[in-house]
Motif scaffolding. Structure first.
Motif, PDB file in Angstrom:
ATOM      1  N   GLU A   1       0.792  -1.231   0.000  1.00 41.04           N
ATOM      2  CA  GLU A   1       0.000   0.000   0.000  1.00 41.04           C
ATOM      3  C   GLU A   1       0.825   1.283   0.000  1.00 41.04           C
ATOM      4  N   GLY A   2       2.123   1.155   0.196  1.00 38.42           N
ATOM      5  CA  GLY A   2       2.963   2.339   0.202  1.00 38.42           C
ATOM      6  C   GLY A   2       3.069   2.962   1.585  1.00 38.42           C
ATOM      7  N   PRO A   3       3.737   4.111   1.661  1.00 38.87           N
ATOM      8  CA  PRO A   3       3.995   4.768   2.947  1.00 38.87           C
ATOM      9  C   PRO A   3       2.710   5.031   3.738  1.00 38.87           C
ATOM     10  N   ARG A   4       2.795   4.813   5.052  1.00 38.92           N
ATOM     11  CA  ARG A   4       1.654   5.000   5.954  1.00 38.92           C
ATOM     12  C   ARG A   4       2.151   5.549   7.278  1.00 38.92           C
ATOM     13  N   THR A   5       1.270   6.231   7.984  1.00 36.79           N
ATOM     14  CA  THR A   5       1.591   6.631   9.348  1.00 36.79           C
ATOM     15  C   THR A   5       1.372   5.432  10.259  1.00 36.79           C
ATOM     16  N   ALA A   6       1.951   5.500  11.441  1.00 41.09           N
ATOM     17  CA  ALA A   6       1.757   4.411  12.409  1.00 41.09           C
ATOM     18  C   ALA A   6       0.280   4.282  12.766  1.00 41.09           C
ATOM     19  N   SER A   7      -0.423   5.396  12.900  1.00 42.78           N
ATOM     20  CA  SER A   7      -1.849   5.311  13.247  1.00 42.78           C
ATOM     21  C   SER A   7      -2.654   4.701  12.104  1.00 42.78           C
ATOM     22  N   ASP A   8      -2.282   5.002  10.850  1.00 37.64           N
ATOM     23  CA  ASP A   8      -2.952   4.362   9.705  1.00 37.64           C
ATOM     24  C   ASP A   8      -2.738   2.852   9.727  1.00 37.64           C
ATOM     25  N   LEU A   9      -1.501   2.444  10.038  1.00 33.30           N
ATOM     26  CA  LEU A   9      -1.193   1.012  10.108  1.00 33.30           C
ATOM     27  C   LEU A   9      -1.979   0.330  11.220  1.00 33.30           C
ATOM     28  N   ALA A  10      -2.051   0.985  12.374  1.00 31.44           N
ATOM     29  CA  ALA A  10      -2.795   0.410  13.511  1.00 31.44           C
ATOM     30  C   ALA A  10      -4.258   0.199  13.132  1.00 31.44           C
ATOM     31  N   ALA A  11      -4.855   1.199  12.496  1.00 26.54           N
ATOM     32  CA  ALA A  11      -6.268   1.078  12.103  1.00 26.54           C
ATOM     33  C   ALA A  11      -6.451  -0.019  11.068  1.00 26.54           C
ATOM     34  N   ALA A  12      -5.570  -0.062  10.078  1.00 24.84           N
ATOM     35  CA  ALA A  12      -5.696  -1.058   9.012  1.00 24.84           C
ATOM     36  C   ALA A  12      -5.504  -2.479   9.525  1.00 24.84           C
ATOM     37  N   GLU A  13      -4.596  -2.649  10.492  1.00 24.81           N
ATOM     38  CA  GLU A  13      -4.300  -3.977  11.026  1.00 24.81           C
ATOM     39  C   GLU A  13      -5.218  -4.355  12.182  1.00 24.81           C
ATOM     40  N   GLY A  14      -5.944  -3.381  12.709  1.00 27.06           N
ATOM     41  CA  GLY A  14      -6.833  -3.650  13.846  1.00 27.06           C
ATOM     42  C   GLY A  14      -6.066  -3.952  15.122  1.00 27.06           C
ATOM     43  N   ILE A  15      -4.944  -3.258  15.309  1.00 30.91           N
ATOM     44  CA  ILE A  15      -4.133  -3.463  16.511  1.00 30.91           C
ATOM     45  C   ILE A  15      -3.879  -2.120  17.183  1.00 30.91           C
ATOM     46  N   ARG A  16      -3.409  -2.165  18.415  1.00 32.53           N
ATOM     47  CA  ARG A  16      -3.158  -0.950  19.185  1.00 32.53           C
ATOM     48  C   ARG A  16      -1.975  -0.173  18.607  1.00 32.53           C
ATOM     49  N   PRO A  17      -2.047   1.147  18.671  1.00 33.23           N
ATOM     50  CA  PRO A  17      -0.916   1.960  18.206  1.00 33.23           C
ATOM     51  C   PRO A  17       0.396   1.606  18.918  1.00 33.23           C
ATOM     52  N   GLN A  18       0.319   1.208  20.180  1.00 30.39           N
ATOM     53  CA  GLN A  18       1.528   0.827  20.918  1.00 30.39           C
ATOM     54  C   GLN A  18       2.183  -0.409  20.302  1.00 30.39           C
ATOM     55  N   SER A  19       1.371  -1.329  19.826  1.00 28.09           N
ATOM     56  CA  SER A  19       1.898  -2.537  19.174  1.00 28.09           C
ATOM     57  C   SER A  19       2.581  -2.180  17.860  1.00 28.09           C
ATOM     58  N   VAL A  20       1.979  -1.248  17.129  1.00 31.34           N
ATOM     59  CA  VAL A  20       2.591  -0.790  15.876  1.00 31.34           C
ATOM     60  C   VAL A  20       3.921  -0.108  16.181  1.00 31.34           C
ATOM     61  N   ALA A  21       3.936   0.730  17.202  1.00 34.86           N
ATOM     62  CA  ALA A  21       5.167   1.448  17.553  1.00 34.86           C
ATOM     63  C   ALA A  21       6.289   0.469  17.905  1.00 34.86           C
ATOM     64  N   ALA A  22       5.975  -0.536  18.696  1.00 33.23           N
ATOM     65  CA  ALA A  22       6.997  -1.517  19.091  1.00 33.23           C
ATOM     66  C   ALA A  22       7.470  -2.311  17.878  1.00 33.23           C
ATOM     67  N   SER A  23       6.543  -2.739  17.042  1.00 29.58           N
ATOM     68  CA  SER A  23       6.908  -3.542  15.867  1.00 29.58           C
ATOM     69  C   SER A  23       7.692  -2.733  14.844  1.00 29.58           C
ATOM     70  N   THR A  24       7.257  -1.506  14.593  1.00 30.70           N
ATOM     71  CA  THR A  24       7.967  -0.701  13.602  1.00 30.70           C
ATOM     72  C   THR A  24       9.336  -0.272  14.114  1.00 30.70           C
ATOM     73  N   ALA A  25       9.494  -0.159  15.424  1.00 33.43           N
ATOM     74  CA  ALA A  25      10.826   0.153  15.973  1.00 33.43           C
ATOM     75  C   ALA A  25      11.810  -0.967  15.630  1.00 33.43           C
ATOM     76  N   VAL A  26      11.358  -2.210  15.731  1.00 35.23           N
ATOM     77  CA  VAL A  26      12.201  -3.349  15.379  1.00 35.23           C
ATOM     78  C   VAL A  26      12.499  -3.338  13.878  1.00 35.23           C
TER      79      VAL A  26
END
Length: 148
Positions: free
Chosen positions: A52-77
């Motif tokens: 889908e191309g570049p996304r914000t962390a909040s866009d990813l959280a909404a699309a994946e149906g997961i918490r923003p904190q989970s996205v932050a931890a995963s994207t940090a890795v």
């Protein structure tokens, strides 16, 4: 909206069989090649960025149906491993976009290729040409089911 008509026994059985086999196939494909030992969430986020191309962390959280904190931890890795980078959102410089990097794209491509190779070998070793034709025909039917 629910349809009140009864489901035929053949539809119920087909639904059950498809669900069971697709679940088993997904597990085997995941086992056939791990995406650089990433978690399922990390792999899913990386795949979404690739598709889908570049996304914000909040866009990813909404699309994946997961918490923003989970996205932050995963994207940090993912960022630490050089699989994604950050850049300013051209529409709003205060926001950061996550972008798949060339090594991230290579990882996704190699993972997909390895999984497809595993499946092709399994189909070749376990099914006849005629049976593989039946699989292709069944996929066309299932594709019709997924059309909206």
């Amino acid at each position: 909206m629910s349809d009140t008509r009864e489901l035929s026994p053949s539809a119920v059985r087909a639904a059950h069989e498809v669900r069971v086999v697709v679940g088993r196939l997904r597990r085997r494909l995941r086992e056939s090649h791990q995406a650089g030992e990433l978690t399922l969430t990390q792999t899913s986020l990386l795949s979404r960025l690739e598709r889908e191309g570049p996304r914000t962390a909040s866009d990813l959280a909404a699309a994946e149906g997961i918490r923003p904190q989970s996205v932050a931890a995963s994207t940090a890795v993912l960022e630490e491993r050089g699989l994604v980078t950050r850049r300013a959102d051209p529409d709003d410089g205060r926001r950061q976009l996550l972008v798949i990097s060339p090594p991230g794209r290579e990882l996704i491509d190699s993972t997909r290729a390895a999984r497809e190779e595993w499946l092709a070998r399994a189909l070749q070793e376990r099914l006849t040409d005629e049976e593989r034709g039946t699989v292709v025909a069944a996929m066309a039917l299932l594709d019709r089911v997924t059309d909206r």
